[in-house]
Write a protein that holds these residues in place. Structure first.
Motif, short mmCIF file in Angstrom:
data_model
loop_
_atom_site.label_atom_id
_atom_site.label_comp_id
_atom_site.label_asym_id
_atom_site.label_seq_id
_atom_site.Cartn_x
_atom_site.Cartn_y
_atom_site.Cartn_z
N LEU A 1 0.85 -1.19 0.00
CA LEU A 1 0.00 0.00 0.00
C LEU A 1 0.89 1.24 0.00
CD1 LEU A 1 -2.52 -1.17 2.75
CD2 LEU A 1 -2.78 -1.38 0.27
N LEU A 2 0.70 2.11 -0.98
CA LEU A 2 1.56 3.27 -1.16
C LEU A 2 0.76 4.56 -1.05
CD1 LEU A 2 3.23 1.59 -4.16
CD2 LEU A 2 4.60 2.39 -2.24
N ARG A 3 1.40 5.59 -0.45
CA ARG A 3 0.75 6.89 -0.31
C ARG A 3 1.69 8.00 -0.75
NH1 ARG A 3 -2.48 8.12 4.91
NH2 ARG A 3 -0.51 7.92 6.02
N VAL A 4 1.09 9.10 -1.22
CA VAL A 4 1.89 10.24 -1.66
C VAL A 4 2.21 11.18 -0.51
CG1 VAL A 4 0.98 10.11 -4.01
CG2 VAL A 4 -0.16 11.57 -2.31
N ILE A 5 1.73 10.85 0.68
CA ILE A 5 2.05 11.63 1.87
C ILE A 5 2.79 10.74 2.86
CG2 ILE A 5 0.08 13.18 1.61
CD1 ILE A 5 -1.34 11.57 3.80
N ALA A 6 3.57 11.36 3.72
CA ALA A 6 4.30 10.60 4.74
C ALA A 6 3.37 10.26 5.90
CB ALA A 6 5.49 11.41 5.24
N GLY A 7 3.76 9.25 6.66
CA GLY A 7 2.99 8.87 7.84
C GLY A 7 2.35 7.51 7.69
N PRO A 8 2.05 6.86 8.82
CA PRO A 8 1.46 5.52 8.78
C PRO A 8 -0.05 5.56 8.59
CG PRO A 8 1.77 6.20 11.05
CD PRO A 8 2.30 7.33 10.19
N LEU A 9 -0.60 4.46 8.18
CA LEU A 9 -2.04 4.30 8.19
C LEU A 9 -2.50 4.12 9.64
CD1 LEU A 9 -2.57 1.80 5.22
CD2 LEU A 9 -3.19 4.21 5.25
N SER A 10 -3.75 4.39 9.89
CA SER A 10 -4.29 4.18 11.23
C SER A 10 -4.38 2.69 11.52
CB SER A 10 -5.68 4.80 11.34
OG SER A 10 -6.61 4.09 10.54
N THR A 11 -4.53 2.36 12.79
CA THR A 11 -4.65 0.96 13.18
C THR A 11 -5.85 0.30 12.52
OG1 THR A 11 -3.65 1.45 15.33
CG2 THR A 11 -4.90 -0.59 15.15
N SER A 12 -6.96 1.02 12.43
CA SER A 12 -8.16 0.46 11.81
C SER A 12 -7.96 0.25 10.31
CB SER A 12 -9.37 1.35 12.07
OG SER A 12 -9.18 2.64 11.51
N ASP A 13 -7.26 1.17 9.65
CA ASP A 13 -7.01 1.01 8.22
C ASP A 13 -6.09 -0.17 7.96
OD1 ASP A 13 -8.58 3.12 7.33
OD2 ASP A 13 -6.97 4.59 7.57
N ILE A 14 -5.08 -0.33 8.80
CA ILE A 14 -4.20 -1.49 8.66
C ILE A 14 -5.00 -2.78 8.85
CG2 ILE A 14 -2.33 -2.77 9.78
CD1 ILE A 14 -1.21 -0.62 8.11
N ALA A 15 -5.90 -2.78 9.82
CA ALA A 15 -6.72 -3.97 10.08
C ALA A 15 -7.60 -4.31 8.88
CB ALA A 15 -7.58 -3.75 11.32
N ILE A 16 -8.18 -3.28 8.24
CA ILE A 16 -9.01 -3.51 7.06
C ILE A 16 -8.17 -4.04 5.91
CG2 ILE A 16 -10.36 -2.36 5.26
CD1 ILE A 16 -11.42 -0.50 7.47
N GLY A 17 -7.01 -3.43 5.69
CA GLY A 17 -6.13 -3.90 4.64
C GLY A 17 -5.70 -5.34 4.86
N GLN A 18 -5.38 -5.68 6.11
CA GLN A 18 -4.97 -7.05 6.40
C GLN A 18 -6.13 -8.02 6.22
OE1 GLN A 18 -1.54 -8.07 7.44
NE2 GLN A 18 -2.65 -9.74 6.44
N ALA A 19 -7.33 -7.60 6.58
CA ALA A 19 -8.49 -8.46 6.40
C ALA A 19 -8.74 -8.77 4.93
CB ALA A 19 -9.73 -7.81 7.02
N LEU A 20 -8.61 -7.75 4.09
CA LEU A 20 -8.77 -7.97 2.65
C LEU A 20 -7.72 -8.94 2.13
CD1 LEU A 20 -9.43 -4.28 1.53
CD2 LEU A 20 -11.08 -6.15 1.48
N ALA A 21 -6.47 -8.74 2.57
CA ALA A 21 -5.39 -9.63 2.15
C ALA A 21 -5.64 -11.05 2.64
CB ALA A 21 -4.05 -9.11 2.67
N ASP A 22 -6.16 -11.18 3.86
CA ASP A 22 -6.40 -12.50 4.43
C ASP A 22 -7.49 -13.25 3.67
OD1 ASP A 22 -4.48 -12.01 6.31
OD2 ASP A 22 -5.88 -11.57 7.94
N VAL A 23 -8.53 -12.54 3.26
CA VAL A 23 -9.61 -13.18 2.50
C VAL A 23 -9.06 -13.74 1.18
CG1 VAL A 23 -11.74 -12.79 1.22
CG2 VAL A 23 -11.49 -11.87 3.52
#
Length: 240
Positions: free
Chosen positions: A134-156
């Motif tokens: 997952l790439l962004r044009v701004i610096a900084g991490p994704l939120s914990t909830s966004d990471i959880a959603i991304g991981q859930a999609l990957a897990d499915v």
């Protein structure tokens, strides 16, 4: 459409790709599209490990993302490969300053306009098949909830691949995955052909290729192979 509706659609869409004729390419592209649609990211890509443990860039949301995935594969290192190796998320908050681990990758990503990256493993328990970048044009991490959603999609998506291995003889599934990876090369060729014939960019060419495959109820790989083999591309390029 609120985020919950988007999540429901994404999971249903991922599940639909697992029914009947299993298509790893479409599954991966659906995952990438859902990630970009639902998360505050600007691009996404997938690196998948083949039956021999080699990595391939399988799906991406843009040509630049695809090139970054290829660069990681060619270099044999990068956030995606580390996420696959460890089974844990890899987060680089600012590629301009946190560039000690992969200076060449960081420099290229920044050149393409990306300042942060979050790589999520595609894993089920101890089995790992690749990683979602997952790439962004701004610096900084994704939120914990966004990471959880991304991981859930990957897990499915991972569950779909791993369960195919369980349901079929392992050598058949390995061949299926290998075929999908080989098919990606055909798709890349087809993108180039369409981009040249339509005088457009490769991202638009891929979108047209995929849209035509869906509307005609044909496999993306079959349409791409026909394009490479010289088929008439008028219907693909002139879709409304």
């Amino acid at each position: 459409m609120d985020r919950y509706d988007g999540l429901a659609r994404a999971f249903v869409g991922l599940a639909d790709t697992l029914v009947a004729d299993f298509d790893v390419i479409e599954l991966a592209q659906q995952l990438v599209d859902s990630a970009v649609e639902l998360l505050p990211v600007d691009a996404a890509g997938i690196v998948l490990s083949d039956s021999d443990g080699n990595f391939q860039a399988l799906a991406s949301s843009s040509e630049q993302t695809h090139l970054l995935e290829l660069f990681q594969v060619q270099q044999g290192s990068g956030p995606c490969l580390l996420a696959h190796l460890t089974g844990e998320p890899v987060i680089v908050e600012d590629l301009r300053t946190d560039n000690d681990r992969w200076p060449d990758f960081a420099a290229r990503a920044v050149h393409y306009g990306f300042l942060s990256v979050q790589a999520l493993p595609m894993r089920l328990r101890t089995e790992r098949v690749g990683a979602l970048n997952l790439l962004r044009v701004i610096a900084g991490p994704l939120s914990t909830s966004d990471i959880a959603i991304g991981q859930a999609l990957a897990d499915v998506a991972t569950i779909g691949i791993v369960h195919q291995r369980i349901a079929m003889q392992s050598d058949v599934v390995n061949q299926q995955l290998q075929t999908a990876l080989n098919t990606r090369a055909i798709i890349e060729q087809a993108k180039g052909v369409l981009a040249e014939r339509g005088a457009t960019d490769v991202d638009s060419a891929f979108n047209a290729l995929r849209a035509y495959a869906r509307s005609s109820n044909k496999r993306l790989a079959d349409v791409a192979r026909a394009v490479v083999d010289g088929a008439d591309t008028t219907a693909i390029l002139n879709r409304d």
